[in-house]
Design a protein around this motif. Structure first.
Motif, PDB file in Angstrom:
ATOM      1  N   TRP A   1      22.112   6.265  50.381  1.00 28.06           N
ATOM      2  CA  TRP A   1      22.697   6.381  51.727  1.00 28.06           C
ATOM      3  C   TRP A   1      24.022   7.137  51.639  1.00 28.06           C
ATOM      4  CZ3 TRP A   1      27.469   4.074  52.467  1.00 28.06           C
ATOM      5  CH2 TRP A   1      27.835   3.084  51.550  1.00 28.06           C
ATOM      6  N   PRO A   2      24.366   7.925  52.647  1.00 26.22           N
ATOM      7  CA  PRO A   2      25.507   8.847  52.545  1.00 26.22           C
ATOM      8  C   PRO A   2      26.852   8.149  52.584  1.00 26.22           C
ATOM      9  CG  PRO A   2      24.469   9.002  54.701  1.00 26.22           C
ATOM     10  CD  PRO A   2      23.598   8.116  53.888  1.00 26.22           C
ATOM     11  N   ARG A   3      27.601   8.292  51.499  1.00 21.62           N
ATOM     12  CA  ARG A   3      28.997   7.848  51.479  1.00 21.62           C
ATOM     13  C   ARG A   3      29.906   8.936  52.065  1.00 21.62           C
ATOM     14  NH1 ARG A   3      24.922   5.572  48.273  1.00 21.62           N
ATOM     15  NH2 ARG A   3      25.706   3.806  47.042  1.00 21.62           N
ATOM     16  N   GLN A   4      29.513  10.205  51.870  1.00 26.82           N
ATOM     17  CA  GLN A   4      30.261  11.326  52.438  1.00 26.82           C
ATOM     18  C   GLN A   4      29.303  12.491  52.630  1.00 26.82           C
ATOM     19  OE1 GLN A   4      33.196  13.252  49.963  1.00 26.82           O
ATOM     20  NE2 GLN A   4      33.625  14.766  51.541  1.00 26.82           N
ATOM     21  N   LEU A   5      29.578  13.316  53.630  1.00 21.75           N
ATOM     22  CA  LEU A   5      28.845  14.552  53.870  1.00 21.75           C
ATOM     23  C   LEU A   5      29.828  15.718  53.820  1.00 21.75           C
ATOM     24  CD1 LEU A   5      26.582  13.511  56.876  1.00 21.75           C
ATOM     25  CD2 LEU A   5      25.841  13.812  54.498  1.00 21.75           C
ATOM     26  N   ALA A   6      29.372  16.837  53.308  1.00 24.04           N
ATOM     27  CA  ALA A   6      30.168  18.069  53.323  1.00 24.04           C
ATOM     28  C   ALA A   6      29.275  19.188  53.826  1.00 24.04           C
ATOM     29  CB  ALA A   6      30.710  18.401  51.936  1.00 24.04           C
ATOM     30  N   ALA A   7      29.763  19.952  54.786  1.00 21.13           N
ATOM     31  CA  ALA A   7      28.975  21.028  55.384  1.00 21.13           C
ATOM     32  C   ALA A   7      29.681  22.357  55.165  1.00 21.13           C
ATOM     33  CB  ALA A   7      28.761  20.785  56.877  1.00 21.13           C
ATOM     34  N   GLN A   8      28.888  23.412  55.028  1.00 17.71           N
ATOM     35  CA  GLN A   8      29.414  24.767  54.935  1.00 17.71           C
ATOM     36  C   GLN A   8      29.006  25.502  56.203  1.00 17.71           C
ATOM     37  OE1 GLN A   8      31.399  25.944  52.758  1.00 17.71           O
ATOM     38  NE2 GLN A   8      31.389  28.133  53.096  1.00 17.71           N
ATOM     39  N   PRO A   9      29.867  25.508  57.243  1.00 15.36           N
ATOM     40  CA  PRO A   9      29.501  26.131  58.519  1.00 15.36           C
ATOM     41  C   PRO A   9      29.087  27.587  58.345  1.00 15.36           C
ATOM     42  CG  PRO A   9      31.521  24.870  58.747  1.00 15.36           C
ATOM     43  CD  PRO A   9      31.210  24.929  57.283  1.00 15.36           C
ATOM     44  N   GLY A  10      28.069  27.967  59.075  1.00 17.02           N
ATOM     45  CA  GLY A  10      27.585  29.335  59.001  1.00 17.02           C
ATOM     46  C   GLY A  10      26.466  29.536  58.018  1.00 17.02           C
ATOM     47  N   THR A  11      26.324  28.641  57.037  1.00 12.79           N
ATOM     48  CA  THR A  11      25.255  28.786  56.043  1.00 12.79           C
ATOM     49  C   THR A  11      24.169  27.726  56.227  1.00 12.79           C
ATOM     50  OG1 THR A  11      26.326  27.332  54.417  1.00 12.79           O
ATOM     51  CG2 THR A  11      26.945  29.653  54.396  1.00 12.79           C
ATOM     52  N   GLY A  12      24.471  26.662  56.986  1.00 13.40           N
ATOM     53  CA  GLY A  12      23.496  25.595  57.145  1.00 13.40           C
ATOM     54  C   GLY A  12      23.412  24.674  55.955  1.00 13.40           C
ATOM     55  N   ARG A  13      24.269  24.846  54.956  1.00 16.07           N
ATOM     56  CA  ARG A  13      24.217  23.996  53.777  1.00 16.07           C
ATOM     57  C   ARG A  13      24.928  22.676  54.041  1.00 16.07           C
ATOM     58  NH1 ARG A  13      24.427  27.352  48.084  1.00 16.07           N
ATOM     59  NH2 ARG A  13      22.189  27.758  48.102  1.00 16.07           N
ATOM     60  N   LEU A  14      24.286  21.609  53.578  1.00 17.45           N
ATOM     61  CA  LEU A  14      24.820  20.268  53.765  1.00 17.45           C
ATOM     62  C   LEU A  14      24.692  19.521  52.446  1.00 17.45           C
ATOM     63  CD1 LEU A  14      25.922  18.220  55.905  1.00 17.45           C
ATOM     64  CD2 LEU A  14      23.549  17.462  56.181  1.00 17.45           C
ATOM     65  N   ALA A  15      25.804  18.985  51.968  1.00 21.08           N
ATOM     66  CA  ALA A  15      25.808  18.206  50.734  1.00 21.08           C
ATOM     67  C   ALA A  15      25.993  16.742  51.073  1.00 21.08           C
ATOM     68  CB  ALA A  15      26.912  18.677  49.796  1.00 21.08           C
TER      69      ALA A  15
END
Length: 795
Positions: free
Chosen positions: A572-586
Motif C-alpha cells: 500500500w502506498p506510503r508515498q507517491l511521486a509523479a513526473q508531470p508531463g510524462t505520466g510516470r508515477l512512482a
C-alpha cells in the motif's frame, strides 16, 4: 675369396634347414653381412626374397635398413622386389614412401615429414609430398603441428592441400600473411575461404573470405572492411587485402558501408579522396552538407546547400571535434555566412568558448562590426568583455547601445573572469526570507503551482493557505475528523487534504477544499494522506487500505486497487511521486515501484526499505532511506549507470530543485544539505539559525522557494533564487530571462560583497537592463516580493 663365397653359400643353404644349425648359420651369415661381406649380403637378399623362409622377415628388415643407410642401388632394387620395411624411424617411413605405401603413415609419426620431403631419393620425396598434399583428419592436423615455416617444403605442400588447417594453425597462417603477404600463403587462404577463428585481426580475415551476409551483418566486419580500404595500420598500406576490400565494397554496394566510409572521410584524407573519386556521400542531406564542407568539396556543397542552412543544422548537431573541422574548412571556402552556420538562429547560448572566439575573430576580419556587436550581447559576460577589444574605431548607433558598449570597453577582463571564478567556488546559500508560526505541529506543506501561496496542514485538524506576499491567512478549513497528514495545492485556489488516523479513528477521508467549501472525494479504512500532483490540476492519492485514487481538475476521482497493478496488500502506498508531463508515477510501499496506470502494470525499481522518493528527471528517481542514504535509481529499460549514493544522518525530508536537478535534504537539526543531481556529490550545506524539531520540507514547483516545517508549528521560508547567481556570471546572456535581473540587482545591493565583484555584477546588471529594457516594467514589476520577518498565523 672362393672360400668366403663358399662359406656364405653354405650358411645360406643351412638356414633353410630345421634345428639349431639353421639358427647358427643365420647368425653367422648376418654377422658377415653386417661386416660388409658382399656375398653374405647377397645371401640375406636371397633369403628375403624366399617366401616361407623362416628368416625371411628378419632378412627383409635388414635389407631395408641397409638401403636406408647406404642408398645402394642394389639394396633399393631388393627393397622394391621384396617389399622390405625398415624397423626404426624415419627408416620405416622412407621405405614405405619408396614402396608407395604411405597410407600406413601414422599421425604420431608426422614429425618426420620434413625428413621425407628432404630425402635424396626422388621417389621418396615425391610420394611423401603427394601424401601430405592429400592428407586429411588427424594426420593433416599433425602435419600442421610439424610445420617448419614459410618457404619450406612441408609448408609448401600443405598449402597445396585442398583442406585448410584448423584452429591455431589457420590463425597463425592469417597472422603471417597479414604481416608479410606471401603469394603462396594468400592463394591458399583465399582458396580455403575460412576466416581466422579468433584474435585481434579475425575481422580482417573475414573481409577476405567470409560470406557477404556475415560481413554486412557484423559491425566488427564492416569496420574491418573499411580499415582495409583506408588503412590506418602501416602493415595494411600496400597489402593485397586492400584491393580485395575495395573490390568487395564495390560489389556489395551497401548503404551502411558507404555511410561508414563517409564518416571516416571526415578525419581520414585517403577516405575523403576515395569518396570524392567515386562520388560517395551520406544519404541524409544535412550530413551531406557537412561532409562536402569538411572534405573540401566546395562546389558540391554549394550545389546542395546554397544558403548554408543545411550546414548550420549539421553544425548544431555535431560534436566538438567535427565543429572544429567545419570551422577550418569554412576558412578555405570563404563564402558562407559564418554567423548563421556557427551561431544558427538561436545557438549563441550553446556555443563553446572556442566557437565564440572563432566566430568573433572571423567577424572582425570581415569588419562585420554590427554582427560582432550582436554576438557579444549574447555570449557570457567574461567573453564579451574580452572580445570587445576586437573592435577598431567602430561604435554602435543608439544611446542605449553606445552606453553599454562603453561600459564593456572600460571593464577589466581579468577582474570579470576572477569574479566569475570566485562565485563558482563559493555559491550563495539559500536565503531565509520569513518564518511563520502556527499552533501545533506542521505535518505537511504544499506550494501552489500558479501563485505565491503556501498550503499548510497541521495536527490541529486544520488546513490553511496563506499569501507569501503579505504573510496573511487567505483561506482556512477546519473541523476535519482527524489530523491532516498530507496537503496538496493543485492551483486555482483548490487544496486536497488527506486525513491521518488519530487514536480510535477507524476511517479517514480525502477532502477537496475550494471556494470556501469542502467535498469528500473518498473514505478509506486507515490513512488517506498520500498525495502527488500529476499536472494541470490533477493528482494521485493513496490510502492505507491499498487504493490508488486518480483525481481530475473537476474533482472527479477514479479508484483502483494496488492489486490491479500486481502488487500485494503490503505494498500500500506510503508515498507517491509523479513526473508531470510524462505520466510516470512512482509508488513507495515496502519497496519502490514504477507504475504505468494506463496499462495497469508495475515494475519494481528499488528493493530496499525507503523513507522518501522524488523524481530527479523523467528517467531517474532519488530514493532516501531512513538512515539518510540517498540513491539514484535509473528507470529506463536496459539503462545502467555507476551507483550514485550519498548519506545525511538524521534524515527528515527531501526535495528536488526542478531547474538544476539538485537534491536538497533536511536533517534533524534543520540544516539543508544540497547535492548535485547527476552524481549526488556534495554541493554545500546551509546551516539554519533554528535548530531541532524539523518535520519535513517542500520545494515550490518552479524551484524558487523552499519551506521547512517544524514540530513546534514553525515554517521557515527560504529563497533559493540567489543560488542561481554563480551560473549567471558564466552562462550566455542569450539564455537570461527577466527574472534574472531581480537576482542580479539583489546581489548588487548586498553590502558584504567585495568592490571588484560588485563592479562585475553591476556590469552584468547593465547588460540585463539593456536586454530587457522594453519589457522590464512588465516582467520584473510583477515579480513576487516576499513578506519578510516572523509572523504568527492562527490555524
Amino acid at each position: 675369396m672362393t672360400n668366403r663365397r663358399g662359406r656364405a653359400e653354405r650358411w645360406t643353404r643351412t638356414t633353410a634347414r630345421r634345428g639349431p644349425w639353421a639358427a647358427w648359420a643365420w647368425s653367422r651369415l648376418l654377422a658377415a653381412a653386417v661386416d660388409g661381406d658382399a656375398d653374405a649380403r647377397d645371401g640375406v637378399v636371397r633369403i628375403a626374397g624366399t617366401p616361407g623362409h623362416r628368416f625371411a622377415g628378419a632378412a627383409r628388415e635388414n635389407v631395408a635398413g641397409w638401403w636406408c643407410d647406404t642408398r645402394d642401388p642394389g639394396m633399393r632394387a631388393a627393397v622394391l622386389a621384396t617389399g622390405a620395411l625398415a624397423a626404426g624411424l624415419p627408416a620405416r617411413l622412407q621405405t614405405l614412401a619408396l614402396l608407395n605405401r604411405l597410407g600406413e603413415w601414422a599421425a604420431d609419426d608426422a614429425r618426420w615429414a620434413p625428413t621425407l620431403l628432404a630425402d635424396g631419393d626422388p621417389d621418396v620425396r615425391d610420394r611423401a609430398a603427394a601424401h601430405c598434399r592429400a592428407a586429411t583428419g588427424p594426420l593433416l592436423a599433425a602435419l600442421w603441428d610439424a610445420d617448419t615455416g614459410a618457404g619450406t617444403p612441408l609448408r609448401n605442400v600443405l598449402l597445396e592441400n585442398a583442406a585448410p588447417p584448423a584452429g591455431a594453425a589457420l590463425d597463425r597462417l592469417w597472422r603471417e600473411w597479414l604481416r608479410s603477404p606471401a603469394p603462396e600463403t594468400g592463394d591458399a587462404l583465399l582458396r580455403w575461404r575460412r576466416p581466422a577463428s579468433g584474435g585481434d585481426h579475425a575481422p580482417l580475415t573475414a573481409v577476405a573470405v567470409a560470406p557477404d551476409t556475415d560481413v554486412l551483418r557484423s559491425p566488427a566486419h564492416r569496420e574491418a572492411l573499411l580499415d582495409a580500404m583506408v588503412p590506418t595500420a602501416a602493415f595494411l598500406a600496400r597489402h593485397p587485402l586492400r584491393d580485395i576490400a575495395v573490390a568487395r565494397f564495390s560489389a556489395l554496394n551497401a548503404r551502411v558501408l558507404v555511410e561508414g566510409l563517409c564518416a571516416r572521410a571526415l578525419t581520414n584524407p585517403e577516405a575523403a579522396r576515395f569518396c570524392a573519386d567515386r562520388g560517395l556521400a551520406p544519404a541524409d542531406p544535412v550530413r551531406r552538407a557537412l561532409f562536402f564542407m569538411i572534405t573540401g568539396q566546395v562546389a558540391q556543397h554549394r550545389a546542395v546547400d546554397p544558403d548554408g542552412g543545411l550546414l548550420a543544422l549539421a553544425y548544431a548537431a555535431a560534436p566538438a571535434a567535427e565543429r572544429a573541422r567545419v570551422r577550418d574548412a569554412m576558412l578555405t571556402a570563404g563564402e558562407l555566412d559564418l554567423v548563421r552556420v556557427i551561431a544558427g538562429d538561436d545557438r549563441a547560448r550553446e556555443m563553446s568558448a572556442e566557437e565564440t572566439d572563432y566566430l568573433a575573430g572571423r567577424l572582425a576580419e570581415r569588419r562585420a562590426w554590427g554582427d560582432l556587436w550582436a554576438l557579444l550581447k549574447e555570449v557570457p559576460l567574461a567573453a564579451s568583455v574580452r572580445l570587445i577589444r576586437l573592435f577598431d574605431r567602430w561604435s554602435p548607433r543608439g544611446d542605449d547601445d553606445r552606453r553599454l558598449f562603453a561600459l564593456l570597453r572600460e571593464a577589466d577582463p581579468e577582474t570579470v573572469a576572477s569574479c566569475a571564478e570566485r562565485l563558482r567556488h563559493d555559491p550563495l546559500p539559500a536565503v531565509p526570507r520569513a518564518s511563520y508560526r502556527f499552533e501545533g505541529r506542521v505535518n505537511d506543506m504544499s506550494f501552489a503551482p500558479d501563485g505565491p501561496f503556501l498550503a499548510v496542514a497541521g495536527i490541529t485538524r486544520a488546513v490553511g493557505v496563506f499569501d507569501l506576499r503579505t504573510a496573511e491567512l487567505v483561506e482556512r478549513h477546519d473541523a476535519f475528523h482527524a489530523s491532516i497528514g498530507s496537503v496538496l495545492h493543485v492551483g486555482n485556489g483548490t487544496v486536497i487534504a488527506g486525513e491521518h488516523p488519530d487514536h480510535g479513528q477507524p476511517q479517514c477521508r480525502l477532502v477537496r477544499c475550494a471556494d470556501g467549501a469542502r467535498r469528500v472525494l473518498h473514505t478509506a479504512n486507515g490513512a488517506a494522506d498520500c498525495l502527488a500532483p500529476t499536472g494541470d490540476g490533477a493528482f494521485a492519492a493513496g490510502t492505507r487500505a491499498g487504493a490508488l485514487l486518480f483525481g481530475d481538475p473537476n474533482g472527479r476521482v477514479r479508484a483502483r486497487a494496488v492489486a490491479e497493478f500486481g502488487l500485494g496488500k503490503g505494498q500500500w502506498p506510503r508515498q507517491l511521486a509523479a513526473q508531470p508531463g510524462t505520466g510516470r508515477l512512482a509508488l513507495l510501499g515496502r519497496s519502490v515501484h514504477l507504475l504505468t496506470p494506463a496499462a495497469g502494470a508495475a515494475r519494481r525499481v528499488h528493493a530496499r526499505t525507503t523513507a522518501r522518493i522524488a523524481f530527479a528527471d523523467a528517467d531517474t528517481l532519488v530514493c532516501a532511506e531512513h538512515d539518510g542514504t540517498l540513491t539514484r535509481v535509473p528507470l529506463g529499460a536496459g539503462r545502467h549507470e555507476p551507483p550514485r549514493t550519498a548519506k545525511v544522518p538524521g534524515f527528515v525530508g527531501m526535495g528536488v530543485l526542478p531547474r538544476t536537478g539538485q537534491v536538497v535534504v533536511a536533517d534533524g537539526h534543520g540544516d539543508l544539505h544540497f547535492f548535485d543531481g547527476e552524481r549526488l556529490e556534495d554541493a554545500g550545506v546551509h546551516t539554519t539559525p533554528r535548530h531541532g524539531g524539523p518535520s519535513g520540507l517542500t520545494v515550490s514547483p518552479d524551484g524558487d522557494l523552499l519551506a521547512l516545517g517544524h514540530r513546534d508549528g514553525t515554517v521557515d521560508l527560504f529563497d533559493l533564487r540567489p543560488m542561481e547567481l554563480p551560473a549567471l556570471t558564466r552562462c550566455p546572456m542569450a539564455s537570461f530571462v527577466p527574472r534574472h535581473l531581480e537576482l542580479v540587482a539583489a546581489a548588487c545591493a548586498d553590502p558584504a560583497r567585495d568592490e571588484p565583484d560588485r563592479r562585475t555584477l553591476e556590469l552584468l546588471r547593465a547588460c540585463l537592463e539593456h536586454r530587457f529594457r522594453f519589457d522590464v516594467e512588465v516582467e520584473v514589476g510583477g515579480s513576487v516580493a516576499l513578506a519578510g520577518g516572523e509572523h504568527d498565523i492562527g490555524l
